[in-house]
Design an enzyme around this catalytic site. Structure first.
Site, PDB file in Angstrom:
ATOM      1  N   CYS A   1     -26.654 -28.850  -8.186  1.00  0.00           N
ATOM      2  CA  CYS A   1     -25.688 -28.936  -9.281  1.00  0.00           C
ATOM      3  C   CYS A   1     -24.413 -28.160  -8.960  1.00  0.00           C
ATOM      4  O   CYS A   1     -23.318 -28.530  -9.415  1.00  0.00           O
ATOM      5  CB  CYS A   1     -26.315 -28.453 -10.579  1.00  0.00           C
ATOM      6  SG  CYS A   1     -27.110 -26.838 -10.458  1.00  0.00           S
TER       7      CYS A   1
ATOM      8  N   HIS B   1     -28.178 -23.079 -13.915  1.00  0.00           N
ATOM      9  CA  HIS B   1     -27.654 -24.436 -13.787  1.00  0.00           C
ATOM     10  C   HIS B   1     -26.130 -24.382 -13.864  1.00  0.00           C
ATOM     11  O   HIS B   1     -25.558 -23.605 -14.637  1.00  0.00           O
ATOM     12  CB  HIS B   1     -28.225 -25.320 -14.900  1.00  0.00           C
ATOM     13  CG  HIS B   1     -27.789 -26.746 -14.818  1.00  0.00           C
ATOM     14  ND1 HIS B   1     -28.015 -27.528 -13.711  1.00  0.00           N
ATOM     15  CD2 HIS B   1     -27.115 -27.535 -15.700  1.00  0.00           C
ATOM     16  CE1 HIS B   1     -27.525 -28.747 -13.923  1.00  0.00           C
ATOM     17  NE2 HIS B   1     -26.968 -28.764 -15.115  1.00  0.00           N
TER      18      HIS B   1
END
Length: 1039
Positions: free
Chosen positions: A98, A353
């Site tokens: 990510c 994340h």
């Protein structure tokens, strides 16, 4: 409906009153439960396995009534994978990529950068792409720039909702399962791009990184005495701003540019003054790029834990940033608009994340890029830099109030600002032709996939509708009436027929058949009775067999079961009778010998002979309803936990010669009446009258055994008396204990001595030692492989020294193959010193001795799994109480280790107690006892002291790996560990344990610095047990 067990008992209740020869059709149908009432849908909640006429709860509820078409397939609508109009394309997260996806999206929306990347040329790659297009092959870009170029083309014109960046990630050589430092990735990738693009001829491509992202600053030092100014000009691609202790971005910039005083030890050497002088130093911004990247240093090194941690403090930043006050002599053109916010969700630096909030430069609208998902941010959703944490922090900070145009974030780690222009340049550009062809080719494949998925959905719906009609038609005709023709079909097959997720296979009834080829009565609970009409349609459509119609009810099996049940009932009655009879003492002129083990399990043996295996009888210890009398414990010994050998009845008292065994404790005499009752069930059992003599051969062997035991005891006693000091290991010869009047000693193997001591201790259990084999101490050339000095030190575990009188006794007691002798003589050397010389007979073989030493050293350095001991040393040798005792468990501790019992109330937080193993001896508070030097090999007794733990290690693991094990065992971080062995400090983390001289049974001293008191810090340490290698081995460092 009644439970399954009750239905099974009811199906055979008639067997109590019907003899096997009187079994008729009515009894057969009752046994197969043909006449049970069917269950009513709505009343019966689930299927009754004991009732073959219960056709409820098979899974039919899915098909009855109206059904949504989407339930006929598990294929998502392919149009949901299609890109919507006027939206951006997402990127697939390949595991932990990510952080890459966010930067790619930010770079893609930098129009000047995208335009320059499209102008990147590689004629060979263009030709390769054209060839792949013509031949309809998969195109694979060769370089990182080409991969990014193709990725940008797909992001711009793909019809997919998201695309797979695997090629780009693979070209960079990144591990998709390992999350890396996003800020470091940005720096390394920009450096890689700049190096690659510098070889292009087009200046717009060659200089794009410099023109877009590169600024200039100077490190200015001014002498406080003479005022001389020293300037060092440098380039930068982002400004790294410290956020600790600040609340606003402007404060962070001010600290970055703040003047620093150089005084004391930090004074500056002024070339003008030619001496060290007080001075000031600061960073002066000279020029700022069009795209200004501001790195907020959220991830910092924590000196207490030795690892990175995340600063989750709120920082306020404005949508407009005026940098003119930070530069000298500007024309007012350095005013910037916020264009992107890169965010890290999560409270730890090692997990979380990454998300990006990016502004579309053409429309000015903000979008949230979260891998595959892209969402327009407007209204209340337009909160830049705000994302919910993946996990709640232990002390979440409250978000401060922000003025209009100011945003506050505790997760933003990078801010991207774009310089304002007086005129908005509209720079339309197209994707290069060869890339557009590749994108169109990918779009064609996507459209084909959509058509294929739609066709599969349609086929699944058509099949589902047809199956729906079939089930609605057949389920109503499935039940068979009382007088109707019927067949049996397995419950398993019917459930699969009604299961929409699995295709229906052919009917297979073979595993439900009895030995006579018909339906086994015990399998009735697994079958369902359906109408012949429904069965005919099933076999026509799906095939299979064999078909189980009304004539498939097996009379032979029913008759046999009836017979067994009646015998079982009789067995229950006989069991009570025999239990009482075996308590009766037999008269002197009657009775039979029966094995006690056979009496304990005679009912089980009888049931096995009758073919009856009843679990309830086994679990209730042979009692029916608990009313059967128990045999006296005096008559029968308690049942052992170990399983008895599988012998027939009364075979447990038969000796190997076929006669009656000699051990009377294993058998007892029962009355004739009890024996003949048992004989009914075991007609072929061995029979021994009460007056039958035991086996004569066994008696002879028993007498011989007793004589041998007596002989062995006498031998052991005599040998122990003759060699008492050797047995007690007292007054043994050594270099220090060798009287002058004795000129020679003898050598035997230590293995022989240990085996001999075993016999002396247990003469009735161990075989006597008859021969003394010294050949194992000699090499193939007949020479000895030990020196006298080694025999009394490290090789003492292999050889034993004997006095001459002990050797003479040995020669009389045992058969000796080789005599090994050590002779001593005294020689006066040149300086008048008298020295002892030792000569062995046979002589030592130098080559074999060297080979033995090499092998021993190799064994000590190449162990695969061995135990070493870590001893924690603190002041006054007291074990320090850990800051986190609940973490104080060693996962590497061998299972065979065990603590000493401690006095009540004494707690050792450094010692985790496990079951089993050898007790370890304590030592006094004065530290190590004299005969345990630190670091030397221990004896096999493995004495363990307090504050010490055992770890399993291998020779090829590094010192870093060992420190991680120690961290788990003692909760001491690797950077706080000071390890030493035999006074030698262990500091090279990359060296292996074998190279460091750590051998099995070594004791390593651990001295720990101040313990960690921050539990959150310990959590971070525990998350990074493996060494952090960053981007080592990737394409980012290959240029």
């Amino acid at each position: 409906m009644a439970p399954r067990l009750q239905l099974e008992k009811a199906a055979w209740r008639w067997a109590d009153t019907v003899r096997p020869e009187d079994v008729g059709q009515e009894h057969i149908e009752t046994a197969y439960r043909v006449r049970l009432e069917p269950c009513v849908r709505g009343v019966c909640r689930r299927n009754c396995k004991g009732n073959p006429n219960c056709l409820v709860g098979l899974g039919e509820h899915v098909w009855l009534g109206e059904i949504d078409e989407n339930s006929f397939h598990n294929i998502d609508d392919p149009n949901s994978e299609r890109r919507k109009k006027d939206t951006f394309v997402g990127l697939t997260n390949l595991g932990a990529t990510c952080y890459v996806n966010t930067f790619v999206q930010v770079w893609f929306l930098n129009m000047e950068f995208r335009r320059a990347l499209y102008l990147y040329e590689n004629l060979r790659s263009v030709a390769k792409a054209e060839e792949c297009i013509q031949e309809d092959k998969e195109y694979e870009p060769q370089s990182v720039c080409e991969q990014l170029q193709y990725l940008f083309a797909l992001l711009q014109n793909s019809n997919r909702r998201y695309i797979d960046p695997s090629g780009f990630i693979k070209a960079l050589g990144l591990d998709t399962g390992q999350q890396q430092d996003a800020q470091e990735f940005s720096k390394l990738f920009m450096s890689l791009l700049e190096d690659t693009l510098s070889k292009q001829q087009n200046p717009d491509v060659r200089n794009i990184i410099q023109n877009q992202f590169c600024g200039q600053c100077a490190y200015v030092t001014v002498c406080s005495l003479c005022g001389r100014e020293s300037k060092c000009v440098s380039k930068f691609y982002e400004l790294e701003l410290n956020i600790q202790g600040h609340k606003q971005l402007t404060d962070c910039i001010a600290e970055f540019l703040k003047e620093e005083r150089l005084e004391g030890d930090n004074r500056y050497f002024c070339e003008n003054c030619q001496s060290k002088q007080n001075a000031t130093r600061k960073i002066r911004l000279l020029d700022l790029p069009p795209t200004l990247n501001l790195q907020l240093m959220r991830f910092v090194f924590d000196r207490q834990t030795g690892h990175k941690k995340k600063l989750n403090t709120y920082i306020g930043f404005s949508e407009t940033l005026d940098m003119n006050p930070s530069l000298e002599g500007t024309d007012g053109r350095f005013v910037y608009d916020l264009s992107a916010v890169l965010i890290h969700r999560g409270v730890s630096a090692y997990s979380g994340h990454y998300i990006a909030h990016v502004k579309d430069p053409q429309t000015g609208e903000w979008y949230k890029f979260n891998d595959e998902e892209i969402e327009k941010m407007e209204g209340k959703k337009l909160q830049l830099g705000i994302e919910e944490d993946l996990e709640q922090s232990k002390a979440p900070a409250r978000k401060p109030k922000c003025a209009k145009g100011i945003h506050c974030s505790r997760n933003a780690y990078m801010l991207v600002y774009r310089r304002k222009s007086d005129e908005k340049e509209d720079v339309p550009f197209e994707v290069p032709a060869f890339l557009q062809k590749l994108v169109e080719l990918d779009n064609c494949k996507f459209e084909e996939w959509c058509v294929e998925m739609s066709e599969m959905r349609r086929e699944s719906v058509d099949k589902g509708k047809a199956k729906h009609e079939e089930v609605k038609e057949l389920y109503q005709r499935l039940p068979a009436g009382a007088g109707d023709a019927y067949e049996f079909v397995s419950l398993e097959w019917l459930q699969k027929w009604l299961d929409e997720s699995t295709p229906t296979k052919a009917i297979d009834n073979s595993k439900w058949l009895c030995p006579h080829g018909k339906l086994h009565p015990d399998k009735t609970s697994m079958m369902k009775r359906i109408s012949a009409y429904a069965a005919e349609i099933f076999y026509q459509r799906y095939g299979g067999g064999p078909r189980l119609k009304a004539d498939a009810l097996c009379k032979s099996c029913v008759v046999e079961r009836c017979r067994l049940l009646r015998l079982k009932n009789q067995l229950n009655e006989d069991y009570k009778t025999i239990c009482n009879l075996v308590k009766v003492t037999a008269s002197s002129d009657e009775g039979f010998w029966v094995g006690k083990a056979s009496l304990r399990r005679w009912r089980q043996l009888a049931s096995e002979q009758l073919g009856q295996q009843d679990d309830e009888l086994d679990t209730s210890n042979g009692n029916v309803n608990g009313d059967a009398p128990k045999m006296d414990s005096d008559d029968l010994p308690e049942e052992k936990k170990e399983s008895e050998p599988e012998l027939g009845f009364n075979e447990d008292i038969v000796c190997e010669h076929g006669g009656l065994c000699t051990g009377e404790s294993e058998r007892k005499v029962i009355t004739d009446e009890a024996w003949y009752k048992l004989k009914v069930y075991f007609p072929s059992a061995p029979e021994f009258r009460h007056n039958q003599e035991s086996c004569s051969q066994c008696k002879v062997l028993e007498m011989e055994g007793e004589k041998n035991e007596a002989l062995h005891k006498m031998m052991a006693s005599e040998q122990k008396a003759a060699l008492f000091n050797l047995f007690q290991d007292k007054n043994r010869p050594s270099a220090a204990n060798w009287p002058q009047e004795i000129s020679e000693l003898y050598v035997v193997s230590q293995f022989f001595v240990e085996e001999w001591r075993k016999f002396i201790r247990r003469p009735t259990r161990c075989s006597p030692v008859l021969s003394l084999g010294n050949s194992i101490l000699l090499c193939p050339h007949g020479g000895i492989m030990f020196t006298f000095s080694n025999m009394t030190n490290e090789d003492a575990r292999l050889v034993a020294l004997l006095w001459p009188e002990e050797w003479e006794i040995m020669r009389k007691l045992f058969i000796v193959d080789y005599s090994i002798r050590i002779s001593r003589s005294f020689v006066t050397e040149g300086d008048g010193i008298v020295a002892a010389q030792y000569v062995s007979e046979p002589e030592m073989c130098p080559d074999c001795r060297e080979g033995l030493l090499c092998q021993q050293q190799r064994d000590m350095r190449e162990y695969a799994q061995a135990t070493i001991y870590i001893h924690k040393v603190v002041d006054n040798t007291k074990v320090m109480k850990e800051a986190a005792p609940e973490l104080n468990v060693s996962s590497s501790e061998p299972e065979d280790e065990k603590d000493d019992p401690r006095p009540e109330g004494e707690i050792d937080p450094d010692f985790h107690q496990t079951n089993g193993g050898v007790k370890r001896q304590k030592v006094s508070s004065q530290g190590h006892v004299s005969h345990h030097k630190q670091g030397i090999r221990r004896s096999t007794r493995n004495r363990k002291v307090r504050g010490e733990k055992a770890l399993l290690v291998s020779a090829n693991q590094t010192l870093k790996d060992l420190k991680i094990q120690i961290m788990h065992a003692f909760s001491v971080a690797p950077f706080d560990q000071n390890l030493s062995i035999e006074g030698k400090v262990l500091s090279d983390d990359s060296a292996t344990l074998g190279d460091l001289g750590i051998i099995p049974e070594s004791v390593i001293l651990l001295k720990a610095d101040e313990p960690i008191a921050d539990y959150a810090a310990i959590d971070d340490v525990m998350q990074v047990c493996m060494p952090e290698e960053g981007f080592k081995g990737t394409g980012l460092l290959g240029h």
